[in-house]
Design a protein around this motif. Structure first.
Motif, PDB file in Angstrom:
ATOM      1  N   ASP A 418      -3.005  12.245   5.143  1.00  0.00           N
ATOM      2  CA  ASP A 418      -3.475  13.537   5.327  1.00  0.00           C
ATOM      3  C   ASP A 418      -3.464  14.259   4.019  1.00  0.00           C
ATOM      4  O   ASP A 418      -2.248  14.892   3.470  1.00  0.00           O
ATOM      5  N   VAL A 419      -4.569  14.612   3.338  1.00  0.00           N
ATOM      6  CA  VAL A 419      -4.549  14.806   2.017  1.00  0.00           C
ATOM      7  C   VAL A 419      -4.137  16.315   1.985  1.00  0.00           C
ATOM      8  O   VAL A 419      -3.755  16.963   1.166  1.00  0.00           O
ATOM      9  N   ASP A 420      -4.812  17.188   3.042  1.00  0.00           N
ATOM     10  CA  ASP A 420      -4.786  18.732   2.945  1.00  0.00           C
ATOM     11  C   ASP A 420      -3.392  18.973   2.969  1.00  0.00           C
ATOM     12  O   ASP A 420      -2.720  19.887   2.474  1.00  0.00           O
ATOM     13  N   LEU A 421      -2.605  18.070   3.985  1.00  0.00           N
ATOM     14  CA  LEU A 421      -1.285  18.283   4.133  1.00  0.00           C
ATOM     15  C   LEU A 421      -0.211  18.122   2.768  1.00  0.00           C
ATOM     16  O   LEU A 421       0.504  18.783   2.339  1.00  0.00           O
ATOM     17  N   ALA A 422      -0.870  16.933   1.952  1.00  0.00           N
ATOM     18  CA  ALA A 422       0.052  16.922   0.641  1.00  0.00           C
ATOM     19  C   ALA A 422      -0.258  17.941  -0.203  1.00  0.00           C
ATOM     20  O   ALA A 422       0.478  18.185  -0.761  1.00  0.00           O
ATOM     21  N   MET A 458      -7.994   9.021  -0.398  1.00  0.00           N
ATOM     22  CA  MET A 458      -8.785   9.879   0.425  1.00  0.00           C
ATOM     23  C   MET A 458      -9.705  10.969  -0.311  1.00  0.00           C
ATOM     24  O   MET A 458     -10.581  11.226   0.197  1.00  0.00           O
ATOM     25  N   GLU A 459      -9.549  10.902  -1.583  1.00  0.00           N
ATOM     26  CA  GLU A 459     -10.510  11.794  -2.367  1.00  0.00           C
ATOM     27  C   GLU A 459     -11.542  11.328  -3.070  1.00  0.00           C
ATOM     28  O   GLU A 459     -11.545  10.063  -3.424  1.00  0.00           O
ATOM     29  N   HIS A 460     -12.515  12.244  -3.650  1.00  0.00           N
ATOM     30  CA  HIS A 460     -13.594  11.978  -4.475  1.00  0.00           C
ATOM     31  C   HIS A 460     -12.859  11.354  -5.836  1.00  0.00           C
ATOM     32  O   HIS A 460     -11.930  12.010  -6.260  1.00  0.00           O
ATOM     33  N   ILE A 461     -13.835  10.552  -6.473  1.00  0.00           N
ATOM     34  CA  ILE A 461     -13.186  10.230  -7.824  1.00  0.00           C
ATOM     35  C   ILE A 461     -13.389  11.242  -8.724  1.00  0.00           C
ATOM     36  O   ILE A 461     -12.248  11.244  -9.953  1.00  0.00           O
ATOM     37  N   ASP A 462     -13.991  12.121  -8.658  1.00  0.00           N
ATOM     38  CA  ASP A 462     -13.966  13.430  -9.619  1.00  0.00           C
ATOM     39  C   ASP A 462     -12.431  14.132  -9.679  1.00  0.00           C
ATOM     40  O   ASP A 462     -11.929  14.447 -10.201  1.00  0.00           O
ATOM     41  N   GLN A 481       1.043  -0.397  -9.087  1.00  0.00           N
ATOM     42  CA  GLN A 481       0.329  -0.244  -7.939  1.00  0.00           C
ATOM     43  C   GLN A 481      -0.656   1.139  -8.079  1.00  0.00           C
ATOM     44  O   GLN A 481      -1.676   1.158  -7.562  1.00  0.00           O
ATOM     45  N   GLY A 482      -0.167   2.203  -8.693  1.00  0.00           N
ATOM     46  CA  GLY A 482      -0.876   3.189  -8.979  1.00  0.00           C
ATOM     47  C   GLY A 482      -1.990   3.126  -9.783  1.00  0.00           C
ATOM     48  O   GLY A 482      -3.436   3.368  -9.428  1.00  0.00           O
ATOM     49  N   MET A 483      -2.051   2.146 -10.712  1.00  0.00           N
ATOM     50  CA  MET A 483      -3.243   1.702 -11.689  1.00  0.00           C
ATOM     51  C   MET A 483      -4.287   0.947 -10.522  1.00  0.00           C
ATOM     52  O   MET A 483      -5.651   1.188 -10.909  1.00  0.00           O
ATOM     53  N   LEU A 484      -3.632   0.033  -9.818  1.00  0.00           N
ATOM     54  CA  LEU A 484      -4.512  -0.593  -9.072  1.00  0.00           C
ATOM     55  C   LEU A 484      -5.350   0.280  -8.011  1.00  0.00           C
ATOM     56  O   LEU A 484      -6.346  -0.079  -7.602  1.00  0.00           O
ATOM     57  N   ASP A 485      -4.745   1.231  -7.446  1.00  0.00           N
ATOM     58  CA  ASP A 485      -5.366   2.220  -6.663  1.00  0.00           C
ATOM     59  C   ASP A 485      -6.434   2.997  -7.228  1.00  0.00           C
ATOM     60  O   ASP A 485      -7.358   3.281  -6.714  1.00  0.00           O
ATOM     61  N   LEU A 486      -6.030   3.219  -8.437  1.00  0.00           N
ATOM     62  CA  LEU A 486      -7.042   4.022  -9.313  1.00  0.00           C
ATOM     63  C   LEU A 486      -8.399   3.354  -9.740  1.00  0.00           C
ATOM     64  O   LEU A 486      -9.620   3.454  -9.362  1.00  0.00           O
ATOM     65  N   LEU A 487      -8.199   1.875  -9.812  1.00  0.00           N
ATOM     66  CA  LEU A 487      -9.331   0.926 -10.064  1.00  0.00           C
ATOM     67  C   LEU A 487     -10.096   0.717  -8.534  1.00  0.00           C
ATOM     68  O   LEU A 487     -11.162   0.677  -8.542  1.00  0.00           O
ATOM     69  N   GLN A 488      -9.150   0.622  -7.277  1.00  0.00           N
ATOM     70  CA  GLN A 488     -10.095   0.618  -6.451  1.00  0.00           C
ATOM     71  C   GLN A 488     -10.637   1.912  -5.806  1.00  0.00           C
ATOM     72  O   GLN A 488     -11.983   1.856  -5.274  1.00  0.00           O
ATOM     73  N   ALA A 489     -10.342   3.019  -6.548  1.00  0.00           N
ATOM     74  CA  ALA A 489     -11.180   4.144  -6.178  1.00  0.00           C
ATOM     75  C   ALA A 489     -12.360   4.354  -7.098  1.00  0.00           C
ATOM     76  O   ALA A 489     -13.469   4.842  -6.663  1.00  0.00           O
ATOM     77  N   THR A 492     -14.773   2.178  -5.331  1.00  0.00           N
ATOM     78  CA  THR A 492     -15.164   2.802  -4.132  1.00  0.00           C
ATOM     79  C   THR A 492     -16.427   3.630  -4.412  1.00  0.00           C
ATOM     80  O   THR A 492     -17.396   3.837  -3.768  1.00  0.00           O
ATOM     81  N   ASP A 493     -16.252   4.666  -5.527  1.00  0.00           N
ATOM     82  CA  ASP A 493     -17.452   5.478  -5.771  1.00  0.00           C
ATOM     83  C   ASP A 493     -18.199   5.124  -6.957  1.00  0.00           C
ATOM     84  O   ASP A 493     -19.098   5.809  -7.359  1.00  0.00           O
ATOM     85  N   ASN A 494     -18.406   3.747  -7.208  1.00  0.00           N
ATOM     86  CA  ASN A 494     -19.346   3.219  -8.153  1.00  0.00           C
ATOM     87  C   ASN A 494     -18.992   3.754  -9.511  1.00  0.00           C
ATOM     88  O   ASN A 494     -20.181   4.363  -9.945  1.00  0.00           O
ATOM     89  N   ARG A 495     -17.802   3.928  -9.952  1.00  0.00           N
ATOM     90  CA  ARG A 495     -17.735   4.464 -11.445  1.00  0.00           C
ATOM     91  C   ARG A 495     -17.220   3.307 -12.480  1.00  0.00           C
ATOM     92  O   ARG A 495     -16.002   3.708 -13.085  1.00  0.00           O
ATOM     93  N   LEU A 496     -17.382   2.329 -12.416  1.00  0.00           N
ATOM     94  CA  LEU A 496     -17.136   1.180 -13.056  1.00  0.00           C
ATOM     95  C   LEU A 496     -17.094   1.404 -14.586  1.00  0.00           C
ATOM     96  O   LEU A 496     -16.349   0.724 -15.458  1.00  0.00           O
ATOM     97  N   GLU A 497     -18.044   2.380 -15.114  1.00  0.00           N
ATOM     98  CA  GLU A 497     -18.160   2.508 -16.700  1.00  0.00           C
ATOM     99  C   GLU A 497     -16.780   3.032 -17.065  1.00  0.00           C
ATOM    100  O   GLU A 497     -16.675   3.145 -18.514  1.00  0.00           O
ATOM    101  N   LEU A 498     -16.089   3.634 -16.119  1.00  0.00           N
ATOM    102  CA  LEU A 498     -14.854   4.174 -16.718  1.00  0.00           C
ATOM    103  C   LEU A 498     -13.508   3.159 -16.923  1.00  0.00           C
ATOM    104  O   LEU A 498     -12.585   3.332 -17.413  1.00  0.00           O
ATOM    105  N   ILE A 499     -13.839   1.826 -16.535  1.00  0.00           N
ATOM    106  CA  ILE A 499     -13.062   0.702 -16.757  1.00  0.00           C
ATOM    107  C   ILE A 499     -12.330   0.841 -18.069  1.00  0.00           C
ATOM    108  O   ILE A 499     -11.269   0.464 -18.260  1.00  0.00           O
ATOM    109  N   PRO A 500     -13.405   0.520 -18.948  1.00  0.00           N
ATOM    110  CA  PRO A 500     -12.571   0.201 -20.397  1.00  0.00           C
ATOM    111  C   PRO A 500     -11.787   1.392 -20.786  1.00  0.00           C
ATOM    112  O   PRO A 500     -10.598   1.070 -21.536  1.00  0.00           O
ATOM    113  N   GLN A 501     -12.097   2.701 -20.261  1.00  0.00           N
ATOM    114  CA  GLN A 501     -11.096   3.827 -20.792  1.00  0.00           C
ATOM    115  C   GLN A 501      -9.701   3.523 -19.842  1.00  0.00           C
ATOM    116  O   GLN A 501      -8.695   3.658 -20.544  1.00  0.00           O
ATOM    117  N   ILE A 502      -9.863   3.202 -18.722  1.00  0.00           N
ATOM    118  CA  ILE A 502      -8.711   3.016 -17.825  1.00  0.00           C
ATOM    119  C   ILE A 502      -7.963   1.815 -18.476  1.00  0.00           C
ATOM    120  O   ILE A 502      -6.540   1.932 -18.362  1.00  0.00           O
TER     121      ILE A 502
END
Length: 597
Positions: A418-422, A458-462, A481-489, A492-502
């Motif tokens: 529940d992201v709204d609750l967070a 739960m949220e959009h990549i932006d 694990q947090g960085m793995l979650d970011l890579l999966q996000a 999901t949103d097809n923003r792989l061009e950001l991987i070199p910066q990550i």
């Protein structure tokens, strides 16, 4: 008739003004009707007295946190600014160790620090007398050793006084009993010493995040098992040797037994207290309520014992306080399904007695109602009602368990997805000075780690990237694990061009030695074909990853090549037209006896 009306109106106006400024029209009327009596003098202060910190607090309220900067505690030495969670903990402990070392020098050699130039005088910065000055065997010497928290020396002095047949006052005996029961009959670690616990934490700061947490839990469990109430220890011996005992004596011993796990003996001592026609104080009842679930096995028996203690409080006319109700709520967490109904009744009782709950109260309430493995959605709705009650309120620390609320509430949000609750929990944290109740660096890391994990799911990549810049590195150092979650996000949103910066951030955060994380980066870049510019960027990133595999630490490679890693790097180089470097990767296949895919 006009003049009297005008005078009446003027008198009415004056009366209103006096009522406004003095706040008491009755005082004015009493003074006018009794002119012969002594008039109460009204003292008007010439100037307002401000708090010494008022100006600093006003200035601090105009400054917001800079998300691009590190925590303020590291800004004194930019060279040592931590970049990983391990470095953060290492720096924090090293800084505290430096303060303790300075305090140790001040206390050991006070003669070099006798000149006090501070204005105003700051007692905590002045040398403290840590060694006893009274050498002869006397009650005054015993009091001095108790004041200096010298447990062994105080017990030795007590034994010498008893052997000499010297009478010791009840007050001094009680003070010695307080010392022994508080420290568990062990010598306390001084504030200017680096204890064993800090030393272990300093060593574990260099380990992997997951291993450190696991070892930390095991260490805390062993600490609890190591500090136990020994049979016939000095506290019990002193208590038995006391020629006279009062309620304070019994209550101190009971609380010491509960603190160090002798729950059955604590209830036996409470029975002795009642047999001596004495009453326990509220702190003793609080301790016994916490111990009640440990001496009974069935859920209903545990609750019946708690109710019996509450009835005895009423019979002895002991007024419960906030910690009493929090102890009940905490014990209810060990009472199974029947705890839900009793927790609501406990809250109603608090309202009836006008006792304002603290964050620990609501933390225990959520713990009673929410079980991650078995709770239904309806049962977990209690967290929404809790936030409705807490929203917009500013809390102060009243219970040691208050610091557990925010991390626990965010765990519930993550389990419920529940992201709204967070967001509501985060908004509550930002009210007033609630941020002070977030806890230590470990609890802060858990809170923001769970929040970031939930955002990635739960949220959009932006939105995720906005919070990524907001939280890191000023508030949170993400683990692997947090960085793995970011890579999966990103995937999901097809923003792989950001991987070199990550990947640059992964290196800076110290996670480039995690095989699963590195291979996930390579897998995402090599999975599909992209534009020539992006393929060139991916190839540069692959070469940088290759250098990490080739990096050696004390003669050993930090990472071991796998077939998938070798194949993905070669694939990325070929797509970018870097044939010669790809051929080098094929040579590595043969060197490492890997089968290319």
């Amino acid at each position: 008739m006009a003049a009297p009306c005008v005078r009446l109106n003027r008198l009415s106006t004056i009366s209103n003004v006096l009522r406004h400024y003095s706040g008491s029209a009755a005082l004015f009327q009493k003074t006018a009707s009794e002119p012969s009596g002594p008039a109460e003098e009204i003292v008007i202060p010439k100037r307002k007295t401000w708090d010494k910190l008022a100006v600093l607090q006003s200035l601090a309220s105009t400054v917001n946190r800079d998300p691009t900067a590190v925590h303020y505690m590291f800004q004194d030495d930019p060279y040592l600014v931590p970049k990983t969670s391990a470095e953060f903990r290492l720096f924090s402990l090293s800084q505290e160790s430096g303060r303790n070392a300075a305090q140790y020098i001040v206390n050991i050699h006070p003669k070099y620090f006798e000149k006090d130039i501070a204005e105003p005088h700051i007692p905590c910065l002045m040398p403290q007398n840590l060694e006893p000055l009274i050498e002869e065997v006397s009650e005054a010497a015993l009091k001095e050793r108790i004041h200096l928290r010298k447990v062994k020396a105080a017990v030795d002095m007590f034994d010498q006084l008893i052997q000499a047949g010297t009478s010791i006052s009840l007050e001094t005996n009680n003070c010695l009993l307080d010392l022994l029961c508080y420290y568990g009959d062990k010598e306390p670690v001084r504030d200017d010493q680096l204890g064993q616990k800090e030393s272990e934490e300093l060593k574990e700061a260099q380990d992997d995040d997951q291993k450190r947490r696991k070892r930390g839990r095991l260490r805390r469990a062993s600490d609890l098992l190591g500090v136990i109430w020994r049979e016939n220890n000095n506290a019990e011996r002193v208590f038995n040797l006391m020629p006279e005992r009062n309620e304070h004596s019994f209550c101190t011993l009971i609380r010491g037994m509960v603190k160090y796990g002798a729950y059955t003996k604590a209830f036996s001592m409470y029975t002795d207290l009642l047999n001596n026609r004495m009453n326990a104080d509220v702190h003793t009842f609080n301790a016994l309520i916490l111990a009640a679930p440990e001496v009974q096995e069935k859920y209903n028996e545990k609750w019946d014992l708690i109710v019996d203690l509450l009835k005895q409080m009423n019979e002895q006319k002991v007024q419960p306080n906030l910690l009493t109700f929090n102890a009940v709520m905490k014990s209810l967490r060990k009472c199974g399904p029947l705890a839900r109904q009793q927790a609501i009744l406990t809250l109603n009782e608090m309202k009836a007695l006008s006792t304002e709950p603290s964050l620990a109260t609501f933390d225990h309430l959520c713990g009673v109602f929410y079980k991650a493995a078995s709770a239904s959605r309806a049962q977990s709705e209690i967290i929404h009602e809790v936030l409705d009650e807490l929203e917009g309120k500013n809390f102060a620390a009243q219970d040691p368990d208050d610091v557990n609320f925010f991390a626990s509430a965010m765990r519930v949000c993550l389990d419920l997805k529940d992201v709204d609750l967070a967001y509501r929990v985060l908004k509550l944290l930002e009210v007033g000075e609630n941020w002070k109740l977030l806890g230590d660096s470990y609890q802060q890391s858990m809170f923001y780690g769970r929040f970031f994990n939930l955002l990635c799911m739960m949220e959009h990549i932006d939105v995720i990237l906005k919070w990524y810049k907001e939280l890191i590195p000023s508030l949170y150092f993400p683990n692997s694990q947090g960085m793995l979650d970011l890579l999966q996000a990103l995937d999901t949103d097809n923003r792989l061009e950001l991987i070199p910066q990550i990947w640059k951030d992964i290196k800076q955060l110290g996670h480039s030695n995690k095989p699963d994380l590195v291979e996930e980066v390579l897998e995402l870049m090599a999975r599909d074909k992209h534009s020539s510019e992006l393929q060139a960027s991916f190839a540069d990133c692959a070469v940088d990853i290759k250098s990490v595999y080739e990096m050696r630490d004390k003669g050993r490679a930090s990472l071991e090549w796998t077939a998938s890693a070798l194949g993905n790097v070669a694939k990325l180089l070929l797509r970018a037209g870097r044939t010669q470097e790809a051929w080098t990767m094929l040579q590595l296949f043969k060197t490492n006896n890997r089968v290319p895919r």
